[in-house]
Design a protein around this motif. Structure first.
Motif, mmCIF file in Angstrom:
data_model
loop_
_atom_site.group_PDB
_atom_site.id
_atom_site.type_symbol
_atom_site.label_atom_id
_atom_site.label_comp_id
_atom_site.label_asym_id
_atom_site.label_seq_id
_atom_site.Cartn_x
_atom_site.Cartn_y
_atom_site.Cartn_z
ATOM 1 N N LEU A 180 -54.834 -13.056 -21.020
ATOM 2 C CA LEU A 180 -53.607 -12.873 -21.613
ATOM 3 C C LEU A 180 -53.111 -11.172 -21.396
ATOM 4 O O LEU A 180 -53.846 -10.312 -21.761
ATOM 5 N N THR A 181 -52.316 -11.049 -20.585
ATOM 6 C CA THR A 181 -51.970 -9.546 -20.154
ATOM 7 C C THR A 181 -51.128 -8.871 -21.200
ATOM 8 O O THR A 181 -51.222 -7.468 -21.286
ATOM 9 N N SER A 182 -50.639 -9.786 -22.086
ATOM 10 C CA SER A 182 -49.768 -8.941 -23.308
ATOM 11 C C SER A 182 -50.493 -8.821 -24.627
ATOM 12 O O SER A 182 -51.255 -9.791 -24.996
ATOM 13 N N ALA A 183 -50.473 -7.892 -25.156
ATOM 14 C CA ALA A 183 -51.079 -7.739 -26.772
ATOM 15 C C ALA A 183 -50.198 -7.574 -27.610
ATOM 16 O O ALA A 183 -50.116 -6.847 -28.663
ATOM 17 N N THR A 209 -49.090 -15.018 -35.321
ATOM 18 C CA THR A 209 -48.940 -15.590 -33.806
ATOM 19 C C THR A 209 -50.283 -15.475 -32.940
ATOM 20 O O THR A 209 -50.588 -16.784 -32.657
ATOM 21 N N PHE A 210 -51.002 -14.373 -33.289
ATOM 22 C CA PHE A 210 -52.270 -14.376 -32.278
ATOM 23 C C PHE A 210 -52.983 -15.341 -33.064
ATOM 24 O O PHE A 210 -53.717 -16.047 -32.464
ATOM 25 N N VAL A 211 -53.233 -15.667 -34.590
ATOM 26 C CA VAL A 211 -54.185 -16.337 -34.949
ATOM 27 C C VAL A 211 -53.975 -17.846 -34.663
ATOM 28 O O VAL A 211 -54.805 -18.599 -34.276
ATOM 29 N N MET A 212 -52.688 -18.286 -34.585
ATOM 30 C CA MET A 212 -52.302 -19.574 -33.900
ATOM 31 C C MET A 212 -52.731 -19.751 -32.841
ATOM 32 O O MET A 212 -52.961 -20.886 -32.357
ATOM 33 N N GLY A 245 -52.851 -22.198 -22.426
ATOM 34 C CA GLY A 245 -51.861 -23.018 -23.072
ATOM 35 C C GLY A 245 -51.265 -22.733 -24.305
ATOM 36 O O GLY A 245 -49.884 -22.720 -24.312
ATOM 37 N N SER A 246 -52.014 -22.192 -25.210
ATOM 38 C CA SER A 246 -51.133 -21.514 -26.398
ATOM 39 C C SER A 246 -50.708 -20.213 -26.167
ATOM 40 O O SER A 246 -49.614 -20.039 -26.656
ATOM 41 N N GLY A 247 -51.318 -19.202 -24.997
ATOM 42 C CA GLY A 247 -50.583 -18.286 -24.877
ATOM 43 C C GLY A 247 -49.326 -18.461 -24.103
ATOM 44 O O GLY A 247 -48.165 -17.804 -24.597
ATOM 45 N N ILE A 248 -48.965 -19.468 -23.381
ATOM 46 C CA ILE A 248 -47.696 -19.698 -22.813
ATOM 47 C C ILE A 248 -46.826 -20.176 -23.686
ATOM 48 O O ILE A 248 -45.435 -20.077 -23.604
ATOM 49 N N ALA A 249 -46.972 -21.239 -24.596
ATOM 50 C CA ALA A 249 -46.546 -21.698 -25.517
ATOM 51 C C ALA A 249 -45.852 -20.522 -26.645
ATOM 52 O O ALA A 249 -44.685 -20.610 -27.243
ATOM 53 N N ALA A 250 -46.751 -19.614 -26.847
ATOM 54 C CA ALA A 250 -46.314 -18.432 -27.562
ATOM 55 C C ALA A 250 -45.438 -17.343 -27.124
ATOM 56 O O ALA A 250 -44.422 -16.967 -27.687
ATOM 57 N N ALA A 251 -45.527 -17.092 -25.832
ATOM 58 C CA ALA A 251 -44.887 -15.853 -25.261
ATOM 59 C C ALA A 251 -44.434 -16.317 -23.707
ATOM 60 O O ALA A 251 -43.989 -15.138 -23.100
ATOM 61 N N LEU A 258 -49.255 -27.909 -27.016
ATOM 62 C CA LEU A 258 -48.816 -28.656 -28.009
ATOM 63 C C LEU A 258 -49.297 -28.537 -29.539
ATOM 64 O O LEU A 258 -48.471 -28.423 -30.466
ATOM 65 N N LEU A 259 -50.463 -27.986 -29.718
ATOM 66 C CA LEU A 259 -51.128 -27.790 -30.857
ATOM 67 C C LEU A 259 -50.473 -26.705 -31.485
ATOM 68 O O LEU A 259 -49.947 -26.443 -32.526
ATOM 69 N N PHE A 260 -50.234 -25.607 -30.572
ATOM 70 C CA PHE A 260 -49.684 -24.098 -31.124
ATOM 71 C C PHE A 260 -48.234 -24.618 -31.568
ATOM 72 O O PHE A 260 -47.780 -24.042 -32.481
ATOM 73 N N LEU A 261 -47.513 -25.430 -30.878
ATOM 74 C CA LEU A 261 -46.074 -25.912 -31.250
ATOM 75 C C LEU A 261 -46.001 -26.376 -32.462
ATOM 76 O O LEU A 261 -45.246 -26.083 -33.410
#
Length: 499
Positions: A122-125, A131-134, A169-175, A489-492
């Motif tokens: 993940l390039t972004s911090a 959000t990071f925990v999820m 996958g979760s990174g894309i769903a988040a940001a 899907l789990l992140f959402l």
């Protein structure tokens, strides 16, 4: 009539006892695994500072333990499968050896690559802590579920790729898509092709060398006394460098020259020690391939144990990397993953979980890799194990992205396809028409052995089971996108619940 009725009643009781016993055995493994997860949860609750986020750590510990169980059930088969398939060691012996060396590798040298789980993907911090925990929680659970499914269908997959897919996958769903380091993902995707091909070529090449130097010679015993110590020397030197660069990288990082010198020294020691051992073992040995192959049994077991140590050191991060990131984020209050702290209790959950998952659920995948792809003996299994270590070393030195799982399975494919190629090559132009044997007496088989050989040549049998090739390859390709989709899907879902 009464006797017949009594016999039927006894048969019913016996059947009920057998069914109860089988059901008990089937439930024992999941029961033990559940106890481990509960212990991990309790351990986590006492290992962190009590506060409002304690329940998050407890849930994360359960998921990390679940992932560790799946890593042990799936990934370790690549190390011990050839040894079991060649009958060099029993299933019980393999489980015992692998469990010890996996745990030792994880506890003594594990966790070096934990920081790369999110930092390189993940390039972004810019995530806030929650959000990071999820993101990490969804990634860990998704990868665990996918590896569990792969184990259930009997497909050895890369747990590293599963974790990568989960984080992406979760990174894309988040940001969004911009958060992903796509060049890194492209390099990982290339390893789907590079890894098994390199492993297969290396194993096939090594088997061809052993055939030309030992098994195809007329005096196999004399050839073995010369060449087996040389192959043992190569093994000890390679594994010394392999452990120095991959297995012990957390506690020791030698430079290139130190690693090379270490390899030469251990190669010399291996040659010196194996010379008298091979000579003693070959005394009164029959001059047959089957007997000469037993000289590779002990080196094969040693190489499988060392591969397990290195695997425990490297792949424990797949089980506890995201969880360690969660613990660090909660303790620091930042969604920053540049320096993830790895507490011993977190590492221990991963180490114990991998060994326990191997012991409880590993035999099925071990049999798939060792017995169901192609027929292995001690020599072929030795080639697969040693070529896996050599390929990882060379690829790491060249900066090529490879998967140790794909290399190990590709090596098994390699020795099988080489044998199949040689069988087909020898068959060409030598098959005798069946009708000719009854018409022309000169075409009759001179001996039963010749008849059997001609029958085998005429059959053109396949020595590698194609359906395993296709199913395993499909599972490899699907792993990253499937775990990524599931993680997103789990992140959402988590975001909807928390929000």
């Amino acid at each position: 009539m009464s006797k017949s009725a009594l016999d039927k009643d006894l048969q019913r009781v016996t059947g009920l006892e057998t069914a109860t016993h089988d059901l008990g055995r089937a439930l024992a493994a999941p029961g033990i695994a559940l106890v481990f997860l509960l212990v991990a949860a309790v351990w986590a609750s006492f290992s962190v500072v009590q506060g409002p986020t304690t329940y998050v750590v407890v849930i994360g510990a359960i998921i990390a333990g679940y992932m560790a169980l799946n890593v042990g059930a799936n990934d370790v088969a690549n190390n011990m499968g050839p040894a079991v398939g060649s009958r060099a060691v029993s299933m019980v012996g393999a489980l015992f050896i692998a469990a010890i060396f996996e745990a030792a590798g994880a506890l003594l040298a594990g966790g070096d690559v934990v920081n790369t789980v999110a930092r390189d993907l993940l390039t972004s911090a810019e995530f806030d802590t929650s959000t990071f925990v999820m993101v990490m929680m969804a990634a860990l659970l998704a990868s665990a579920l996918w590896v569990n499914l792969a184990t259930y269908i009997g497909a050895p997959v890369s747990t590293t790729h599963a974790v990568v897919g989960g984080v992406v996958g979760s990174g894309i769903a988040a940001a969004g898509f911009g958060v992903v380091n796509w060049p890194t993902i492209g390099a990982i995707a290339s390893s789907w092709v590079i890894s098994p091909v390199l492993g297969g070529i290396a194993a096939a090449g090594m088997l061809a060398v052993i055939m030309s130097t030992i098994t195809n010679r007329i005096d196999k015993i004399s050839a073995a006394r010369i060449w087996v110590p040389i192959f043992v020397a190569v093994m000890t030197g390679v594994f010394a460098m392999y452990l120095a660069t991959k297995g012990l990288s957390r506690v020791w990082s030698p430079d290139v020259w130190t690693t090379a010198i270490l390899g030469v020294v251990f190669a010399a020691l291996g040659w010196i020690i194996s010379m008298p051992w091979v000579r003693k073992q070959s005394m009164n040995m029959e001059n047959r391939k089957k007997h000469v192959a037993t000289l590779f049994r002990l080196p094969l077991v040693v190489s499988a144990a060392l591969l397990s140590f290195a695997h425990g050191a490297n792949d424990v991060a797949n089980a506890i990397g995201p969880f360690a990131a969660i613990v660090t984020a909660l303790e620091t209050g930042h969604g920053e993953v540049a320096n993830i702290v790895l507490p011993f209790w977190v590492l221990a959950i991963g180490a114990i979980g991998i060994s326990l998952g191997l012991a409880l659920f590993g035999p099925r995948l071990i049999r798939t890799v060792g017995e169901q792809i192609t027929k292995l003996n001690e020599i072929r299994a030795f080639c697969a194990a040693l070529s896996a270590a050599i390929t990882v070393l060379v690829a790491s030195a060249l900066g090529m992205p490879v998967s140790s799982t794909h290399i190990a399975v590709g090596a098994v494919f390699g020795v099988g396809f080489l044998r199949e190629y040689i069988s087909r090559r020898d068959m060409e132009g030598t098959a005798v028409p069946v009708n000719a044997r009854f018409v022309d007496a000169t075409q009759l088989n001179a001996t039963p052995e010749e008849a059997l050989a001609n029958a085998r040549k005429t059959e053109g049998r396949l020595l590698v089971r194609r359906h395993h090739v296709y199913s395993i390859a499909a599972a490899w390709v699907v792993t990253v996108p499937a775990s990524a989709l599931l993680s997103g899907l789990l992140f959402l879902g988590l975001d909807l619940i928390v929000g």
